[in-house]
Design a protein around this motif. Structure first.
Motif, PDB file in Angstrom:
ATOM      1  N   LEU A  81       0.712  -1.155  -0.035  1.00  0.00           N
ATOM      2  CA  LEU A  81       0.185   0.021  -0.191  1.00  0.00           C
ATOM      3  C   LEU A  81       0.988   1.375   0.102  1.00  0.00           C
ATOM      4  N   MET A  82       1.981   1.355   0.578  1.00  0.00           N
ATOM      5  CA  MET A  82       2.740   2.515   0.870  1.00  0.00           C
ATOM      6  C   MET A  82       3.562   2.449  -0.535  1.00  0.00           C
ATOM      7  N   LEU A  83       3.888   1.248  -1.181  1.00  0.00           N
ATOM      8  CA  LEU A  83       4.294   1.270  -2.577  1.00  0.00           C
ATOM      9  C   LEU A  83       3.432   2.016  -3.537  1.00  0.00           C
ATOM     10  N   ASP A  84       2.096   1.594  -3.371  1.00  0.00           N
ATOM     11  CA  ASP A  84       1.323   2.177  -4.376  1.00  0.00           C
ATOM     12  C   ASP A  84       1.033   3.824  -4.241  1.00  0.00           C
ATOM     13  N   HIS A  85       1.099   4.209  -2.903  1.00  0.00           N
ATOM     14  CA  HIS A  85       1.110   5.603  -2.570  1.00  0.00           C
ATOM     15  C   HIS A  85       2.331   6.239  -3.184  1.00  0.00           C
ATOM     16  N   ALA A  86       3.553   5.735  -2.902  1.00  0.00           N
ATOM     17  CA  ALA A  86       4.688   6.485  -3.209  1.00  0.00           C
ATOM     18  C   ALA A  86       4.630   6.474  -4.781  1.00  0.00           C
ATOM     19  N   ARG A  87       4.417   5.501  -5.473  1.00  0.00           N
ATOM     20  CA  ARG A  87       4.403   5.161  -6.923  1.00  0.00           C
ATOM     21  C   ARG A  87       3.340   6.631  -7.583  1.00  0.00           C
ATOM     22  N   GLU A  88       2.174   6.511  -6.846  1.00  0.00           N
ATOM     23  CA  GLU A  88       1.264   7.724  -7.354  1.00  0.00           C
ATOM     24  C   GLU A  88       1.728   9.144  -7.280  1.00  0.00           C
ATOM     25  N   VAL A  89       2.447   9.288  -6.092  1.00  0.00           N
ATOM     26  CA  VAL A  89       2.746  10.358  -5.716  1.00  0.00           C
ATOM     27  C   VAL A  89       3.984  10.918  -6.742  1.00  0.00           C
ATOM     28  N   LEU A  90       4.771  10.138  -7.143  1.00  0.00           N
ATOM     29  CA  LEU A  90       5.945  10.150  -8.065  1.00  0.00           C
ATOM     30  C   LEU A  90       5.457  10.179  -9.571  1.00  0.00           C
ATOM     31  N   GLY A  91       4.258  10.126  -9.840  1.00  0.00           N
ATOM     32  CA  GLY A  91       3.616  10.248 -11.190  1.00  0.00           C
ATOM     33  C   GLY A  91       3.521   8.959 -11.931  1.00  0.00           C
ATOM     34  N   GLY A  92       3.364   7.719 -11.156  1.00  0.00           N
ATOM     35  CA  GLY A  92       2.609   6.534 -11.605  1.00  0.00           C
ATOM     36  C   GLY A  92       3.453   5.704 -12.630  1.00  0.00           C
ATOM     37  N   ALA A  93       4.736   6.122 -12.849  1.00  0.00           N
ATOM     38  CA  ALA A  93       5.465   5.456 -13.820  1.00  0.00           C
ATOM     39  C   ALA A  93       6.309   4.388 -13.394  1.00  0.00           C
ATOM     40  N   ALA A  94       6.708   4.439 -12.263  1.00  0.00           N
ATOM     41  CA  ALA A  94       7.828   3.659 -11.653  1.00  0.00           C
ATOM     42  C   ALA A  94       7.541   2.057 -11.503  1.00  0.00           C
ATOM     43  N   ASP A  95       8.343   1.179 -11.848  1.00  0.00           N
ATOM     44  CA  ASP A  95       8.097  -0.287 -11.720  1.00  0.00           C
ATOM     45  C   ASP A  95       8.215  -0.687 -10.188  1.00  0.00           C
ATOM     46  N   ARG A  96       7.571  -1.793  -9.698  1.00  0.00           N
ATOM     47  CA  ARG A  96       7.347  -1.913  -8.270  1.00  0.00           C
ATOM     48  C   ARG A  96       8.245  -3.058  -8.045  1.00  0.00           C
ATOM     49  N   TYR A  97       8.761  -3.153  -6.622  1.00  0.00           N
ATOM     50  CA  TYR A  97       9.423  -4.507  -6.517  1.00  0.00           C
ATOM     51  C   TYR A  97       9.280  -4.652  -4.911  1.00  0.00           C
ATOM     52  N   GLU A  98       9.188  -6.091  -4.038  1.00  0.00           N
ATOM     53  CA  GLU A  98       9.019  -6.118  -3.076  1.00  0.00           C
ATOM     54  C   GLU A  98      10.565  -6.533  -2.613  1.00  0.00           C
ATOM     55  N   VAL A  99      11.457  -7.264  -3.119  1.00  0.00           N
ATOM     56  CA  VAL A  99      12.811  -7.498  -3.016  1.00  0.00           C
ATOM     57  C   VAL A  99      13.680  -6.720  -3.631  1.00  0.00           C
ATOM     58  N   HIS A 100      14.348  -6.080  -2.618  1.00  0.00           N
ATOM     59  CA  HIS A 100      15.350  -5.123  -3.076  1.00  0.00           C
ATOM     60  C   HIS A 100      16.560  -5.662  -4.248  1.00  0.00           C
ATOM     61  N   GLN A 101      16.888  -6.896  -3.944  1.00  0.00           N
ATOM     62  CA  GLN A 101      17.904  -7.630  -4.888  1.00  0.00           C
ATOM     63  C   GLN A 101      17.384  -7.437  -6.484  1.00  0.00           C
ATOM     64  N   ASP A 102      15.972  -7.817  -6.724  1.00  0.00           N
ATOM     65  CA  ASP A 102      15.522  -7.655  -7.818  1.00  0.00           C
ATOM     66  C   ASP A 102      15.774  -6.389  -8.512  1.00  0.00           C
ATOM     67  N   LEU A 103      15.470  -5.190  -7.584  1.00  0.00           N
ATOM     68  CA  LEU A 103      15.341  -3.898  -8.330  1.00  0.00           C
ATOM     69  C   LEU A 103      17.024  -3.906  -8.869  1.00  0.00           C
ATOM     70  N   LEU A 104      17.959  -4.155  -7.972  1.00  0.00           N
ATOM     71  CA  LEU A 104      19.344  -3.935  -8.112  1.00  0.00           C
ATOM     72  C   LEU A 104      19.700  -4.632  -9.301  1.00  0.00           C
ATOM     73  N   GLU A 105      19.067  -5.850  -9.737  1.00  0.00           N
ATOM     74  CA  GLU A 105      19.611  -6.400 -10.862  1.00  0.00           C
ATOM     75  C   GLU A 105      19.469  -5.413 -12.239  1.00  0.00           C
ATOM     76  N   ARG A 106      18.832  -4.486 -12.049  1.00  0.00           N
ATOM     77  CA  ARG A 106      18.504  -3.714 -13.548  1.00  0.00           C
ATOM     78  C   ARG A 106      19.784  -2.666 -13.588  1.00  0.00           C
ATOM     79  N   ASP A 107      20.329  -2.599 -14.900  1.00  0.00           N
ATOM     80  CA  ASP A 107      21.574  -1.774 -15.121  1.00  0.00           C
ATOM     81  C   ASP A 107      21.268  -0.699 -15.907  1.00  0.00           C
ATOM     82  N   ASP A 108      19.940  -0.297 -15.849  1.00  0.00           N
ATOM     83  CA  ASP A 108      19.792   0.973 -16.456  1.00  0.00           C
ATOM     84  C   ASP A 108      19.136   2.046 -15.431  1.00  0.00           C
TER      85      ASP A 108
END
Length: 412
Positions: A81-108
């Motif tokens: 729910l906090m993830l949804d809220h933050a995403r909306e505040v920031l414009g609604g375009a960010a991809d969402r993750y629950e596990v930080h290691q998955d986000l860190l795999e991205r090289d972009d």
């Protein structure tokens, strides 16, 4: 509309390498202070950022970066729910993750804001360094002295740009005050009194937030992952939202607020560490807190002392610093910094307005991501500051004076 939490995937374009290549040849020895006019990044220079920890502070820091031209492309949190809220505040375009290691795999992703509860700072920061990311690490740096030392080592090994969220370091007024001290305007400093007083007599807003089922629904929180390295406990909305006041996850007011106030005191005096520390106080009003809601610490620094008081039961005194020299005094109260001569306590000889430290601090980080210059609040400095705060908590909990050998980084 529901949004699926996705796994991170490597992207074709490695923007981080591009940013590094364009910065080759830049000298790394100068100290950049981005405290002047805010410059917005050009469209062809946009820094792509991710956020780990989508609470109020993490979202605020990402919003500041976004206003300055960064693109927020990914968010991670254990609370959907906090993830949804933050995403909306920031414009609604960010991809969402629950596990930080998955986000860190991205090289972009060029840079991160790391702002989870304190007990997660160490593990996520180490992983970010190993993934080759530049990091804005929210204060306080660490949950323990030992964890902070390991974080410093990891940052030095990775050679990434790291800014710790001790944003007083980007206050132009504090740079001016430091220069005045170096010029001898107030003589030799013998005492610093610093304080932060807030009125939470009507209740803790974090406790109230935790009872909002639109933000804190236990069915939407990965509680096991929230606990992470902390001891196993059943779900508690107080612990989930007001985690700052539980020893398992944080250090209470002495580290949460001390990261700012003690930082200024040590900076103005070029203090490497206190020689000894005492602390006292208690939980007098907010009875569900484990950490004190009124607490005072005194640090003997050899040729001067620091007194820090933080009180969340009455906001009368507000926030401030008083730096006492043998020839004069520097006083910061809420919105300005003033110098008073020893023989005139009525009219200041100099007065500086306070700039927006938080925005300037993020600007400095973004500038350094591109220039590869040192940030205003480097990790080694922040570690010294938070070590002093941790020593204060140890003194409070042990009810004794703590003596510290800064050279050996050991108790005496």
């Amino acid at each position: 509309m529901s949004i699926t939490i996705i796994k991170g995937k490597a992207m074709k374009q490695n923007r981080r390498d591009f940013m590094q290549n364009t910065a080759k040849g830049t000298a790394l020895t100068s100290f950049a202070v981005s405290v002047g006019p805010i410059s917005i990044l050009g469209a062809n220079e946009r820094i792509r950022m991710g956020g780990i920890g989508a609470g109020d502070r993490g979202t605020d820091r990402l919003r500041a970066a976004q206003r300055l031209g960064a693109e927020i492309v990914a968010l991670c949190d254990v609370n959907q729910l906090m993830l949804d809220h933050a995403r909306e505040v920031l414009g609604g375009a960010a991809d969402r993750y629950e596990v930080h290691q998955d986000l860190l795999e991205r090289d972009d992703i060029d840079a991160l804001v790391i702002a989870p509860p304190d007990h997660w700072h160490h593990d996520i920061f180490i992983d970010a360094m190993q993934a080759g990311k530049d990091v804005y690490q929210e204060k306080p740096l660490s949950h323990t002295i030992e964890a902070g030392a390991r974080m410093v080592e990891a940052a030095e090994k990775a050679n990434r740009v790291v800014q710790i969220g001790n944003h007083r370091r980007s206050g132009k007024h504090w740079h001016d005050a430091y220069q005045a001290i170096k010029e001898g305007k107030i003589g030799e400093i013998k005492w610093i009194r610093t304080y932060d007083c807030r009125d939470w007599s009507k209740g803790d807003p974090y406790q109230a937030r935790g009872r909002n089922k639109n933000l804190y629904d236990p069915n939407k929180i990965n509680w096991k992952r929230f606990l992470g390295p902390a001891p196993s406990r059943p779900y508690s909305s107080d612990r989930a939202s007001a985690w700052r006041w539980y020893w398992d996850y944080a250090g209470g007011l002495l580290t949460d607020i001390g990261a700012h106030n003690i930082d200024v005191a040590m900076w103005m005096t070029d203090c490497e560490a206190p020689r000894s520390v005492t602390a006292n106080g208690g939980t007098y009003l907010l009875d569900f807190w484990e950490t004190p809601d009124v607490v005072h610490t005194t640090m003997d620094c050899g040729t001067f002392s620091i007194d820090f008081s933080v009180v969340f039961t009455n906001g009368h005194d507000g926030y401030g610093h008083v730096i006492y020299g043998t020839k004069g005094t520097i006083v910061q109260e809420n919105s300005s910094v003033k110098i008073f001569a020893a023989d005139n306590r009525e009219k200041p000889t100099v007065e500086w307005p306070m700039n927006d430290e938080g925005t300037a601090h993020m600007q400095n980080f973004l500038d350094c991501v591109k220039s590869r210059k040192p940030t205003n609040s480097p990790i080694a400095t922040a570690h010294k500051v938070i070590t002093a705060c941790h020593l204060s908590n140890i003194a409070f909990r042990k009810e004794t004076k703590i003596k510290w050998d800064a050279q050996r980084q050991a108790f005496i």
